[in-house]
Design a protein around this motif. Structure first.
Motif, PDB file in Angstrom:
ATOM      1  N   SER A  87      -6.011  -4.055   2.969  1.00  0.00           N
ATOM      2  CA  SER A  87      -4.746  -3.301   2.302  1.00  0.00           C
ATOM      3  C   SER A  87      -3.697  -2.877   3.354  1.00  0.00           C
ATOM      4  O   SER A  87      -2.535  -2.493   2.734  1.00  0.00           O
ATOM      5  CB  SER A  87      -5.525  -1.929   1.934  1.00  0.00           C
ATOM      6  OG  SER A  87      -6.116  -1.251   3.085  1.00  0.00           O
ATOM      7  N   ALA A  93       0.109  -9.315   3.206  1.00  0.00           N
ATOM      8  CA  ALA A  93       1.192  -8.884   2.369  1.00  0.00           C
ATOM      9  C   ALA A  93       2.097 -10.177   2.467  1.00  0.00           C
ATOM     10  O   ALA A  93       2.896 -10.651   1.256  1.00  0.00           O
ATOM     11  CB  ALA A  93       2.002  -7.718   2.663  1.00  0.00           C
ATOM     12  N   ARG A  94       2.538 -10.802   3.622  1.00  0.00           N
ATOM     13  CA  ARG A  94       3.423 -11.889   3.777  1.00  0.00           C
ATOM     14  C   ARG A  94       2.986 -13.280   3.276  1.00  0.00           C
ATOM     15  O   ARG A  94       3.464 -13.923   2.447  1.00  0.00           O
ATOM     16  CB  ARG A  94       3.609 -12.151   5.298  1.00  0.00           C
ATOM     17  CG  ARG A  94       4.754 -11.073   6.063  1.00  0.00           C
ATOM     18  CD  ARG A  94       5.091 -11.711   7.401  1.00  0.00           C
ATOM     19  NE  ARG A  94       5.841 -10.623   7.718  1.00  0.00           N
ATOM     20  CZ  ARG A  94       5.504  -9.500   8.709  1.00  0.00           C
ATOM     21  NH1 ARG A  94       4.032  -9.545   9.198  1.00  0.00           N
ATOM     22  NH2 ARG A  94       6.191  -8.758   9.273  1.00  0.00           N
ATOM     23  N   GLU A  97       3.529 -13.018  -0.495  1.00  0.00           N
ATOM     24  CA  GLU A  97       4.867 -13.159  -0.902  1.00  0.00           C
ATOM     25  C   GLU A  97       5.187 -14.773  -0.950  1.00  0.00           C
ATOM     26  O   GLU A  97       5.775 -15.243  -1.713  1.00  0.00           O
ATOM     27  CB  GLU A  97       5.786 -12.428  -0.016  1.00  0.00           C
ATOM     28  CG  GLU A  97       7.099 -12.353  -0.505  1.00  0.00           C
ATOM     29  CD  GLU A  97       8.045 -11.514   0.648  1.00  0.00           C
ATOM     30  OE1 GLU A  97       9.025 -11.825   0.454  1.00  0.00           O
ATOM     31  OE2 GLU A  97       7.502 -11.121   1.537  1.00  0.00           O
ATOM     32  N   PHE A 103       2.397  -7.867  -4.216  1.00  0.00           N
ATOM     33  CA  PHE A 103       1.662  -7.119  -3.499  1.00  0.00           C
ATOM     34  C   PHE A 103       1.931  -5.776  -3.810  1.00  0.00           C
ATOM     35  O   PHE A 103       2.522  -5.012  -3.812  1.00  0.00           O
ATOM     36  CB  PHE A 103       1.753  -7.346  -2.054  1.00  0.00           C
ATOM     37  CG  PHE A 103       0.856  -6.452  -1.344  1.00  0.00           C
ATOM     38  CD1 PHE A 103      -0.594  -6.716  -1.114  1.00  0.00           C
ATOM     39  CD2 PHE A 103       1.418  -5.531  -0.278  1.00  0.00           C
ATOM     40  CE1 PHE A 103      -1.095  -5.947  -0.419  1.00  0.00           C
ATOM     41  CE2 PHE A 103       0.827  -4.964   0.549  1.00  0.00           C
ATOM     42  CZ  PHE A 103      -0.764  -4.854   0.491  1.00  0.00           C
ATOM     43  N   ALA A 108       5.688  -5.761   4.244  1.00  0.00           N
ATOM     44  CA  ALA A 108       5.154  -6.306   5.361  1.00  0.00           C
ATOM     45  C   ALA A 108       5.740  -5.405   6.316  1.00  0.00           C
ATOM     46  O   ALA A 108       5.139  -4.949   7.486  1.00  0.00           O
ATOM     47  CB  ALA A 108       4.793  -7.546   5.609  1.00  0.00           C
ATOM     48  N   ARG A 293      -1.225   2.763   2.285  1.00  0.00           N
ATOM     49  CA  ARG A 293      -1.846   2.320   1.056  1.00  0.00           C
ATOM     50  C   ARG A 293      -2.427   3.575   0.101  1.00  0.00           C
ATOM     51  O   ARG A 293      -1.921   4.750   0.597  1.00  0.00           O
ATOM     52  CB  ARG A 293      -3.408   1.609   1.622  1.00  0.00           C
ATOM     53  CG  ARG A 293      -3.968   2.541   2.692  1.00  0.00           C
ATOM     54  CD  ARG A 293      -5.335   2.007   2.939  1.00  0.00           C
ATOM     55  NE  ARG A 293      -5.827   2.875   4.021  1.00  0.00           N
ATOM     56  CZ  ARG A 293      -6.619   3.864   4.164  1.00  0.00           C
ATOM     57  NH1 ARG A 293      -6.792   4.319   2.923  1.00  0.00           N
ATOM     58  NH2 ARG A 293      -7.216   4.363   5.182  1.00  0.00           N
TER      59      ARG A 293
END
Length: 643
Positions: A87, A93-94, A97, A103, A108, A293
Motif C-alpha cells: 500500500s 504505484a509506478r 501506472e 492505483f 508515487a 494509505r
C-alpha cells in the motif's frame, strides 16, 4: 477513467470491507490470495479470485508482477492496495501506472516523499512543523546509530522508515541493547516492507497519539476529516481508536488539521491519507509520520462523518472532485473501535494461530459495526497479521459509544486459540479509560488490572457448568414415548436420590462436580436459568462439539467434560528444553551444540505474524542439542534448543 472492475491487492477484513463498498457501487471485485488463503473469507466474498501461489507475503501479496498479471487476467482497471503489504510502495504505484492500471492511492512521488519516515521528517522540518529530536539520515551502520542515540539520550525508539504497524520498531533503554535491537528491527523491516532502512528518535514519555484524516482530489482540493486518538497500544500497535480525540479544544483541532492539510498539499497528495502526531500534556504536537494509505481505524472517522472513505477513493481515482468543502465536513457524536486479535495476552501478546472452531459476531443494530475477515472454521495462519476483526460502536457521546461497544464485545465469541477479547473488555471497562485518561503508556500503567493473573473459578461456576453440560446433551429418542423419563439426561430415578459425577475442565483448571437430586437450573433455548438469593437469573449457553460455552461474568468460558477415570495428557517433559511460543518460521539460529551461553543470551529468532521473537536462555548453561534450523517451520510447543 470509469472503473467497473476493482482488484483488491490485500486480504482479511480490509479486503472484505472494500468488497462491500465496491458491490454497493455496482463494481465487480477481484480477490487475490496466497495458496493457504484459498478458502479465506475475502476470496469467498469477491466476484472473482486469482491464486498468487506461495504462503509467505514475499511469495504472494508482495510480488508486484503477480498482482499486475492478476489484474490483467481479471479485466480490472484499478487496484486498491488496502493497508500494509504494497500500500505504501512507490515502485508498486509506478508499475501499475506503467501497466495502464489505476492505483487507488496517492502518486508515487507522494509515497516517496512521505512513505519514507526520514524524508517526511526532513520535509516537515523545512516546513517549520515541530519534530521529535532524532536521526533520519542515510547512513545505516550501527556506529552511526550509536552516536545518534548518545546525542539524543536514552531511551530511544528505532523505527523502520518504510512502514508502520509496529513492524521494525524497537525501544532501546541503554547502549548495550542497541546493536541487537537494530539488527532485529532491520530484519523485521526487510521482511515486512522489503526495506531495512531505519531512523532513531527520542522516546517521548506519556504522549498521546493523535492523527488527522486527510483527503485530497486531483483538482487541488484537500480536507481534514477531523482527528482520531490512537493512544491505547501494545507492541507499538494500536488496539483501541476513537474519534474525535477526547479533550481537544476547537483551536487545537483546527491547528492540527490545518498542519496536516499543509503537509499533504506540499507533496501534491491525492486520495486518503493520515498525518500522525504526538500530543503532549501541554497541547504541543510533534509530527511523527504520514501514512499514505487508508488506515485500519478509518471506520471511526466514517462513523462521526457519515462518509464512505473507500467510495471517496474510487470516485477521486475516477477524477471526480471532493463533494464537500471543509466547512461542510460533518462531526456527529463519538465512535470507538477495538481490534480483535489472535494473540495470547497472558503471554506477552504473542500471536496465536490455529483453526477458528467457534466464532460468533455481535448482533447488528444502530451504532454497531463489525468489519471482519474471518468466519467459523477458517484457519488462522502464522504468516500474516493476527487481526481477526474490528468492532466499532457509535453513540451520541463517548460514554454511550463505550457502553455500546462493551455490549458488542460481550456478544462476541472466539474459540480455537488465544485471543484478546477479555483484554479489550477490561480496557473499555477500566475507570481510567472511561475518564478518557489516555496516553501510549496506558496498558503498562494499568497492567495489574488489565492483565490480572488467572483466578480460581468458584464452586458456583462449576455447579452451573455441570448442569448446563447435562442440559446440553442430546436426549435419547424414543419413537413410542418421546416424554419417557428414560430419555432424560439429568438423572431421573423412580426411588432414591439421583447422583451424577462429572469431571470438567476450563481455563486450565479441573474440577470433579457431584450433582445430586433434581436439577437447580432450567434450559430455555440458549439461556440457563437459575435462582440466587430469591432472584431469577440467566446465563447464556452454547454447545459446540464436545465443548460447552458459558457466558460467566461478562466473558465466554469454554468447558469440557472428561472421563474421570482417564489420564490427563502431560506436556513433554524435556528438562532444559526451550520451545517455540507460537507457530512460525526460524529466522536465525545463533548457537551450536557445545556452546556455552549466558543467561538472557538470544539462542534462536522466530518470525510469526510478520514480527520477530527471540528465544533466550533462562539461565547460564551449555547448548546440549539443537532441534531446528534456519528457514524451518515449527509448531507451538516444539522444543528448539536443549540446554
Amino acid at each position: 477513467m470509469n472503473i467497473d472492475t476493482l482488484l483488491i491487492a490485500n486480504r482479511g477484513e480490509i479486503a472484505c470491507r472494500i468488497i462491500r463498498t465496491a458491490r454497493a457501487m455496482g463494481l465487480r471485485s477481484v480477490a487475490v490470495h496466497s495458496a493457504i488463503d484459498l478458502n479465506a473469507r475475502h476470496v469467498r466474498e469477491a466476484d472473482l479470485a486469482i491464486d498468487l501461489g506461495g504462503a509467505k507475503p514475499a511469495e504472494s501479496y508482495l510480488v508486484i508482477d503477480k498482482i499486475i498479471a492478476a489484474a490483467r487476467a481479471s479485466g480490472a482497471q484499478a487496484v486498491h492496495p488496502g493497508y500494509g503489504f504494497l500500500s505504501e510502495n512507490a515502485a508498486f504505484a509506478r508499475a501499475l501506472e506503467a501497466a495502464g492500471l489505476v492505483f487507488l492511492g496517492p502518486p508515487a512521488t507522494a509515497i516517496d516523499a512521505m512513505g519514507s519516515k526520514s524524508a517526511a521528517k526532513a520535509l516537515m522540518e523545512a516546513a517549520g512543523v515541530p519534530l521529535v529530536p532524532g536521526y533520519h539520515g542515510a547512513a545505516q551502520d550501527v556506529e552511526t546509530f550509536r552516536a545518534a542515540a548518545a546525542h539524543i539520550g536514552y531511551p530511544v525508539l528505532l523505527k523502520a522508515t518504510a512502514g508502520g504497524g509496529g513492524k521494525g520498531m524497537k525501544i532501546v533503554q541503554a547502549e548495550a541493547e542497541l546493536a541487537e535491537a537494530l539488527a532485529s528491527a532491520q530484519r523485521e523491516a526487510q521482511s515486512s516492507f522489503g526495506d531495512a532502512r531505519m531512523l532513531v528518535e527520542k522516546y517521548v514519555l506519556k504522549p498521546r497519539h493523535v492523527e488527522i484524516q486527510v483527503f485530497a482530489d486531483q483538482h487541488g482540493h484537500c480536507l481534514y476529516l477531523h482527528e482520531r486518538d490512537c493512544s491505547i497500544q501494545r507492541r507499538h500497535q494500536k488496539v483501541v481508536e476513537e474519534a474525535p480525540a477526547p479533550g481537544l479544544s476547537a483551536e487545537l483541532r483546527r491547528a492540527m488539521g490545518e498542519a496536516a492539510v499543509k503537509a499533504a498539499q506540499a507533496i501534491g497528495y491525492v486520495g486518503a491519507g493520515t498525518v500522525e502526531f504526538l500530543l503532549d500534556a501541554r497541547g504541543d504536537f510533534f509530527f511523527m509520520e504520514m501514512n499514505t494509505r487508508l488506515q485500519v481505524e478509518h471506520p471511526v472517522t466514517e462513523a462521526i462523518t457519515g462518509l464512505d472513505l473507500v467510495a471517496w477513493q474510487i470516485r477521486v481515482a475516477q477524477g471526480e472532485p471532493l463533494p464537500i468543502t471543509q466547512a461542510q465536513v460533518p462531526l456527529t457524536g463519538h465512535a470507538i473501535e477495538v481490534r480483535l486479535y489472535a494473540e495470547d495476552t497472558d503471554n506477552g501478546f504473542l500471536p496465536a494461530s490455529g483453526e477458528l472452531s467457534l466464532y460468533r459476531e455481535p448482533a447488528a443494530g444502530p451504532g454497531r459495526r463489525m468489519d471482519s475477515g474471518v468466519a467459523e472454521g477458517d484457519s488462522i495462519s502464522p504468516f500474516y497479521d493476527p487481526m481477526l476483526a474490528k468492532l466499532i460502536a457509535w453513540g451520541d457521546n463517548r460514554e454511550q459509544a463505550r457502553q455500546r461497544l462493551l455490549a458488542m464485545l460481550e456478544e462476541t465469541l472466539v474459540s480455537g486459540f488465544a485471543c484478546n477479547l477479555g483484554f479489550l473488555q477490561r480496557v473499555l471497562g477500566h475507570p481510567a479509560f472511561a475518564a478518557a485518561e489516555l496516553d501510549t503508556g496506558f496498558i503498562e500503567r494499568h497492567q495489574a488490572e488489565l492483565l490480572p493473573p488467572a483466578s480460581e473459578l468458584p464452586a458456583r461456576f462449576w455447579q452451573l457448568a455441570a448442569e448446563g453440560y447435562l442440559h446440553s446433551l442430546a436426549p435419547l429418542q424414543r419413537a413410542d414415548d418421546p416424554h419417557s423419563p428414560w430419555a432424560q439426561t439429568l438423572g431421573w430415578r423412580s426411588a432414591g436420590v439421583a447422583q451424577r459425577m462429572l469431571s470438567l475442565s476450563c481455563a486450565g483448571q479441573r474440577r470433579q462436580v457431584r450433582l445430586e437430586g433434581p436439577p437447580t437450573t432450567r434450559l430455555d433455548g440458549q439461556a440457563l436459568w437459575f435462582e440466587e438469593q430469591g432472584v431469577r437469573r440467566s446465563l447464556r449457553l452454547l454447545r459446540q462439539g464436545d465443548s460447552l460455552y458459558l457466558h460467566w461474568q461478562q466473558q465466554w468460558r469454554e468447558v469440557q467434560c472428561h472421563d474421570p477415570l482417564g489420564t490427563v495428557a502431560n506436556d513433554l517433559d524435556h528438562p532444559g528444553g526451550l520451545s517455540a511460543p507460537m507457530n512460525g518460521s526460524i529466522v536465525q539460529v545463533l548457537v551450536e551444540p557445545g556452546q556455552a551461553v549466558e543467561a538472557g543470551s538470544v539462542l534462536v529468532v522466530l518470525e510469526a505474524m510478520k514480527m520477530e521473537h527471540s528465544i533466550r536462555a533462562s539461565q547460564a548453561g551449555t547448548v546440549k542439542a539443537l532441534y531446528c534450523r534456519e528457514g524451518e517451520l515449527v509448531s507451538e510447543g516444539t522444543v528448539l534448543v536443549e540446554l
